[in-house]
Design an enzyme around this catalytic site. Structure first.
Site, PDB file in Angstrom:
ATOM      1  N   ASP A 119     -19.840 -60.746 -78.311  1.00 50.83           N
ATOM      2  CA  ASP A 119     -20.706 -60.836 -77.139  1.00 50.83           C
ATOM      3  C   ASP A 119     -19.889 -60.814 -75.852  1.00 50.83           C
ATOM      4  O   ASP A 119     -19.218 -61.783 -75.514  1.00 50.83           O
ATOM      5  CB  ASP A 119     -21.520 -62.131 -77.226  1.00 50.83           C
ATOM      6  CG  ASP A 119     -22.575 -62.230 -76.145  1.00 50.83           C
ATOM      7  OD1 ASP A 119     -22.738 -61.265 -75.382  1.00 50.83           O
ATOM      8  OD2 ASP A 119     -23.242 -63.274 -76.062  1.00 50.83           O
ATOM      9  N   ASP A 315     -23.404 -55.155 -71.872  1.00 53.08           N
ATOM     10  CA  ASP A 315     -23.545 -56.403 -72.615  1.00 53.08           C
ATOM     11  C   ASP A 315     -23.674 -56.101 -74.100  1.00 53.08           C
ATOM     12  O   ASP A 315     -24.714 -55.646 -74.562  1.00 53.08           O
ATOM     13  CB  ASP A 315     -24.772 -57.173 -72.117  1.00 53.08           C
ATOM     14  CG  ASP A 315     -24.893 -58.541 -72.774  1.00 53.08           C
ATOM     15  OD1 ASP A 315     -24.030 -58.882 -73.591  1.00 53.08           O
ATOM     16  OD2 ASP A 315     -25.853 -59.263 -72.465  1.00 53.08           O
TER      17      ASP A 315
END
Length: 648
Positions: A119, A315
């Site tokens: 992430d 992202d």
């Protein structure tokens, strides 16, 4: 008649050595008897909501449990004179089936394995910990700090929020899709897998006490934070000087999950395209997107539309892509104008107003014949070309139908590019030079395409791990000699049973079989150590030994056994009455002397000398018989076979 002197000496020495070897065997034995559904969009849309809680931390962490402020951190990264080693790691799962990609990380000594979502929008690496008050059921057992000989809590200081009861630093993260994670901070040895050139390193991570929302329900264990931040695993490794200030992700395509990841620098391909990334522009990884082209035509938009709020953010923890309202409307219209032969249909999930089309090929490699090309153009004039798999997902209910994987980002002016946009694309986050590179490739063949060997590096190894390979890298912990590593030779635990000794004794073998099944080991590994009884209750001490051909229990197996014992996942038939398992313990393999370690050699030599002695005796015997046959003897009238076999 006297024995031959040589034979007598040989047999005597051999018997002495054999006696010593047997005694050593018994000594060792004595010692041995003493472990999709459609995933929610914006799954990890990290703080793009202004209500997100932010934790301010110092610039880097040192090994003395004290946070240190360093104004020269940024300049220090530019002073490296050579490229440090990197950590090559596989990615698992599938973006649209699971909603994320995970990698494997090992924490502690001995290592405990975790599947963590990679992430770029999160700055903390965290895993569920033993005793978590509110944690879901995940892929691997919870982290057990007490099992790691190298674990240390991060003690409270002026630069962190503090749990006053534990005197330990805490963390808390909240996400836009309303999930959250909170717990305490600890530090331990972190290992990166067998393909990593980078040996295990000490790092700070979060030990979860509470998780909510998608974090609670997901199959993955936790998060691997790759974002900008002092607790980011990337920042920690860079600050230690063990990797260069860069990392790369490569997500698999529409029909192939998995992928690859690199912590540290790589040599970029010559045709990699770059976009500038301004760390001061946003706390997230951003690019200077200027235009979007559909079928070679620019959308009628001002470049400012892609620069709102946080700008254009990459992202990896978000599944799909989200555009500002005006940009999404223009993109949707441009796509629909190019789809002359397809029919618009309803989406697979009535809860979402998906834009879907039927009538295309089910072969994803043929989608470019039906769907238009899309280009993202950067301020420097370079462009990233997107294939249909970079903006479409399969309709789960209609064969040959696809839906747009790019949505409107509500009223938020941020452009958010999730994992779908970079499928089969190597993305290099070159933080040192403040740019992000893109290279279209087949991520399932990344190492071959980069001409990088997939064989494990030639570094000091330890035999305390088992190597098994899945996809592009092994799934077992790396074979390094970690500081303080413990080889587990024995796992013991107690069992109290509400059955009298006399009634239970005939069924001990049966009980051992049930225990072996519950702990997923061979029944030959389960040994009864001692047995005491008082009235109608019995107390048994059990031991789990290594497999017969091994000297110690593999770390992964030991951790699984301990987790089953700790979490009361051992279930016996009702015929054994009420029972309780408690007070498990681990013991290292017994330390053996030189003679014990070379027992096989000693025994072999002894046996060889005995055989040699017997052979010499036999030859001497035959020679003597031959010599005697030349002399005249009276016949034996009543000779029996036993008399003829008597020694001379």
């Amino acid at each position: 008649m006297e024995r031959a002197p040589f034979a007598t000496f040989t047999v005597a020495v051999s018997m002495i050595l054999l006696s010593f070897a047997v005694e050593s065997c018994l000594s060792i034995l004595h010692q041995d008897l003493m472990i999709n559904t459609k995933y929610t969009p914006l799954i990890l849309n990290h703080g793009l909501d202004t209500t997100t809680t932010t934790m301010v931390m110092p610039l880097y962490y040192n090994d003395s449990n004290k946070f240190v402020n360093s104004a020269s951190k940024h300049s220090r990264r530019h002073l490296q004179t050579r490229r440090p080693p990197n950590a090559r790691m596989p990615l698992h799962d599938d973006l649209l089936i699971n909603g994320y990609y995970t990698t494997r990380l090992w924490i502690g000594t001995p290592p405990q394995r975790f599947a963590l979502i990679v992430d770029t929008g999160s700055t903390v690496t965290y895993v569920p910990c033993a005793g978590c008050e509110q944690c879901g059921k995940h892929q691997d057992p919870k982290f057990q700090p007490e099992l790691s000989s190298t674990y240390q809590p991060v003690k409270c200081n002026i630069d962190c929020s503090c749990d006053n009861d534990r005197k330990q630093c805490t963390y808390e993260r909240q996400y836009a899709e309303m999930s959250s994670s909170s717990g305490v901070l600890g530090q331990d040895i972190v290992s990166f897998g067998n393909q990593s050139e980078l040996p295990p390193q000490r790092a700070v991570f979060g030990c979860e006490n509470v998780e909510t929302g998608d974090l609670y329900s997901q199959h993955a264990d936790g998060i691997m934070g790759l974002g900008h931040g002092d607790l980011s695993i990337v920042d920690q490794l860079v600050d230690k000087g063990v990797i260069s200030d860069s990392f790369s992700l490569c997500y698999g395509g529409m029909d192939v999950g998995g992928g690859a990841m690199v912590l540290g620098g790589i040599v970029p391909p010559s045709d990699m395209v770059f976009a500038l990334s301004d760390p001061d522009r946003s706390p997230y990884y951003n690019i200077d997107l200027k235009e979007i082209h559909v079928a070679g035509k620019a959308l009628p938009l001002s470049p400012k539309v892609f620069d709102g709020k946080h700008g254009t953010v990459l992202d990896s923890g978000t599944t799909y892509a989200y555009l500002p309202e005006s940009a999404f409307a223009a993109f949707k219209d441009a796509i629909m104008k190019e789809l002359h032969t397809l029919k618009q249909i309803k989406g697979p999930d009535p809860n979402y107003n998906d834009i879907c089309f039927s009538g295309s090929s089910s072969d994803s490699s043929q989608l470019s014949k039906t769907f238009p090309s899309v280009d993202m153009v950067f301020n420097n004039g370079q462009k990233l070309s997107l294939y249909p798999e970079n903006y479409l997902f399969r309709h789960s209910k209609v064969h040959g139908a696809y839906c747009l994987g790019i949505f409107q980002n509500g009223k938020d002016p941020t452009t958010l590019l999730g994992g779908i946009v970079v499928r089969n694309t190597l993305v290099t986050y070159d933080r040192e030079h403040e740019k992000i590179g893109f290279w279209k490739t087949n991520c399932s063949e990344l190492w071959e395409r980069l001409h990088i060997s997939t064989s494990p590096p030639s570094l000091p190894t330890s035999s305390n791990t088992t190597n098994t390979t899945t996809d592009m890298a092994p799934s077992e912990p790396p074979q390094y000699d970690n500081p303080g590593v413990i080889k587990i030779g024995l796992i013991t635990f107690y069992m109290s049973v509400s059955v009298k000794y006399s009634d239970l004794k005939p069924h001990i073998s049966e009980l051992a079989e049930f225990i072996s099944k519950e702990l997923a080991v061979n029944v030959s590994q389960v040994h009864l150590m001692n047995f005491t009884s008082k009235g109608s209750n019995s107390l048994i001490r059990w031991a789990i030994f290594p497999p017969e051909s091994e000297e110690y229990i593999a770390n992964a197996t030991a951790m699984d056994i301990i987790a089953r014992l700790n979490e009361n996942r051992v279930h016996l038939p009702d015929s054994f009455g009420s029972y309780k398992l408690f007070q498990w313990n681990i013991e290292p393999p017994p330390v053996r002397t030189w003679w014990q370690q070379h027992l096989v050699v000693i025994v072999s030599i002894s046996v060889f000398m005995i055989v040699l002695g017997l052979l010499a005796s036999g030859l001497w015997f035959l020679w003597r018989r031959r010599e005697q046959s030349l002399v005249s003897y009276k016949p034996v009238d009543s000779a029996v076979p036993e008399q003829e076999l008597q020694p001379i």
